[in-house]
Design a protein around this motif. Structure first.
Motif, short mmCIF file in Angstrom:
data_model
loop_
_atom_site.label_atom_id
_atom_site.label_comp_id
_atom_site.label_asym_id
_atom_site.label_seq_id
_atom_site.Cartn_x
_atom_site.Cartn_y
_atom_site.Cartn_z
N GLY A 125 28.05 -14.63 34.41
CA GLY A 125 27.88 -15.77 34.50
C GLY A 125 26.98 -16.61 33.60
O GLY A 125 27.31 -17.65 33.01
N TRP A 126 25.95 -15.92 33.05
CA TRP A 126 25.33 -16.34 32.03
C TRP A 126 26.14 -16.31 30.49
O TRP A 126 26.22 -17.44 30.01
N VAL A 127 27.06 -15.49 30.43
CA VAL A 127 27.79 -15.53 29.39
C VAL A 127 28.75 -16.57 29.36
O VAL A 127 29.21 -17.38 28.60
N SER A 128 29.55 -16.77 30.48
CA SER A 128 30.51 -17.86 30.78
C SER A 128 30.17 -19.12 30.72
O SER A 128 30.60 -19.88 29.96
N ARG A 129 28.98 -19.18 31.12
CA ARG A 129 28.34 -20.79 30.83
C ARG A 129 27.92 -21.09 29.34
O ARG A 129 27.99 -22.01 28.88
N TRP A 154 28.16 -5.25 30.02
CA TRP A 154 28.76 -6.23 30.86
C TRP A 154 28.95 -7.48 30.10
O TRP A 154 29.93 -8.36 29.96
N MET A 155 28.06 -8.09 29.27
CA MET A 155 27.93 -9.48 28.60
C MET A 155 29.18 -9.05 27.58
O MET A 155 29.92 -10.19 27.45
N ALA A 156 28.89 -8.37 26.84
CA ALA A 156 29.78 -7.94 25.64
C ALA A 156 31.29 -8.05 26.15
O ALA A 156 32.18 -8.76 25.51
N ASP A 157 31.70 -7.30 27.35
CA ASP A 157 32.91 -7.27 28.20
C ASP A 157 33.36 -8.63 28.57
O ASP A 157 34.44 -9.06 28.32
N PHE A 171 26.92 -9.00 21.01
CA PHE A 171 25.56 -8.73 21.69
C PHE A 171 25.42 -7.26 21.17
O PHE A 171 26.30 -6.57 20.86
N THR A 172 23.90 -7.29 20.87
CA THR A 172 23.61 -5.71 20.34
C THR A 172 22.71 -5.34 21.62
O THR A 172 22.41 -5.87 22.62
N GLY A 173 22.36 -3.90 21.15
CA GLY A 173 21.64 -3.25 22.19
C GLY A 173 22.60 -2.56 23.22
O GLY A 173 22.15 -2.40 24.60
#
Ligand code: NAD
Length: 408
Positions: A125-129, A154-157, A171-173
């Motif tokens: 949700g953070w990424v989508s916003r 998850w965020m990179a995906d 996204f790194t890490g």
């Protein structure tokens, strides 16, 4: 009084501005981020209800490159903390000499209260916003407190799903199998150790040091392991539940296993329990705050007995404590230098993703050390030249590099 980390950051900026040769307009510009964004993230909870979480992204300054900075999940995280962390990131990237600007993100949440599914939906949700402002050449987030390689994955995906970008460089890490870099996990602890070694003799520290470490998460546990592997004696460590001490030195490898199995440090063989405040006041050569901001303050700075403080956490020492410790001749190796190994290897991960390369851990560490050696020496020399502490020396180096880029 609870210190506002952003006010602390601005106090540090004002002090540096008085000593260095800076355009007043430039300093004024740096008093506000380029952009700060607050979002509300609706998450479907396991019981079917919808709960909204408050999230943030602060893009502070991108003179040197795309905004770069971690995402923190914590119940106390707020916009002031994220702004301060984003400001320090801008300076940190400049200190490390990497082509990145400063940003930071966060969500006000205690991740321990969420199921894995809820945590994944929140992270997506953070990424989508924020997907419009993120990207390999715009803004590149990374992990911070309570955000793991799995969360970065998850965020990179999610970012790839929304934008079609397949570089994985936003996204790194990330975990190795999903485009992560060798050596990213221990990078902050290792980088801190490289900086310590670069300054060890200059700061008159003994060959083998006695070390106390506050925090035993990613940064603190890796630092404890690396100091021990190099023959130093780690006598105390702590986590959110308290601290343990063994004056003969803790067996860090065994402690890591113990902590994983028991989720606590307490009760570890041969150690006695002390409080986090007592840990900060232990007689030792090197005190390593590796937990949170505002740990060494006006009220406990006078109790510090360490010769040197190696700030692996961001903002652990307040400006008032800085002054007290300077008078006490306690050298502080500042966060924007001491913990810059993390963002440096994050930058290497970004570079590998963009070039479609995969470097070995040895290659990564070989690139890391010279950057940190160079920054440490330059900062030490500046601080001696203008007769100030290492923090202001680091600020002057960073501000000069950013100013030069903005006004060339
Ligand atoms: P983490 O979540 O892995 O670990 C945080 C640790 O602090 C945990 O052991 C936690 O129990 C402990 N802690 C919490 N409250 C405490 C308290 N009151 N007293 C003592 N310990 C307490 O986080 P991390 O990634 O290790 O980050 C630690 C610090 O390092 C943060 O300030 C972060 O911004 C900074 N940092 C992290 C990185 C990185 O690469 N992870 C890079 C640069 C800076």
């Amino acid at each position: 009084m609870q210190n506002n980390p952003f006010q602390n950051a601005m106090t540090q900026l004002d002090k540096a501005a008085k000593i260095g040769n800076f355009n007043p307009e430039f300093i004024q510009l740096l008093r506000e981020p380029n952009r700060e964004i607050r979002i509300s993230i609706p998450v479907k909870m396991d019981n079917g209800s919808i709960k909204a979480f408050e999230g943030y992204r602060v893009e502070y300054n991108n003179a040197l490159g795309p905004y770069k900075g971690g995402i923190r999940y914590h119940h106390d995280t707020d916009i002031n903390e994220v702004k301060a962390l984003a400001f320090w990131m801008a300076l940190k990237c400049a200190v490390a000499g990497i082509p990145m600007g400063g940003g930071k993100g966060g969500i006000t949440v205690d991740p321990k209260e969420l199921s894995k599914g809820e945590l994944e939906r929140l992270s997506r949700g953070w990424v989508s916003r924020l997907s419009d402002i993120l990207g390999p050449h715009k803004d590149v987030p990374a992990p911070d407190v309570n955000t793991t390689p799995e969360i970065m994955s998850w965020m990179a995906d999610e970012f790839e799903k929304i934008t079609g970008d397949k570089t994985r460089a936003t996204f790194t890490g990330k975990p190795l199998e999903n485009g992560g870099s060798e050596g990213r996990g221990p990078a902050t602890g290792l980088g801190g150790f490289c900086v310590f070694e670069a300054l060890q003799k200059k700061l008159n520290l003994p060959d083998k040091c006695i070390v106390a470490i506050q925090g035993f998460g990613n940064v603190g546990s890796n630092a404890a392991r690396i100091f021990t592997e190099n023959g130093h004696k780690v006598i105390a460590v702590s986590d959110a539940n308290g601290a343990i001490l063994n004056e003969n030195g803790l067996d860090i490898a065994a402690l890591e296993i113990y902590k994983k199995e028991n989720e606590t440090l307490k009760g570890f063989t041969g150690s006695k329990e002390i409080t986090n405040l007592e840990l900060l006041a232990l007689p030792c050569d090197v005190l390593v705050p590796a937990a949170f901001e505002n740990q060494i303050t006006e009220s406990n700075a006078k109790d510090v007995k360490a010769k040197v403080i190696l700030e692996l956490a961001n903002g652990p020492t307040t400006p008032e404590a800085d002054e007290i410790l300077y008078k006490m001749n306690v050298a502080i190796i500042p966060d924007i230098l001491a913990n810059s190994g993390g963002v440096t290897v994050s930058c290497f991960e970004w570079e590998q993703n963009l070039k479609g390369e995969h470097w070995s851990e040895e290659q990564v560490n070989q690139k890391l050390r010279p950057l940190l050696d160079d920054a440490s020496t330059k900062i030490f020399d500046i601080s001696r030249k203008v007769n100030t502490d290492l923090r202001l020396g680091a600020f002057i180096l960073a501000l000069e590099r950013i100013q030069e880029k903005m006004y060339k």
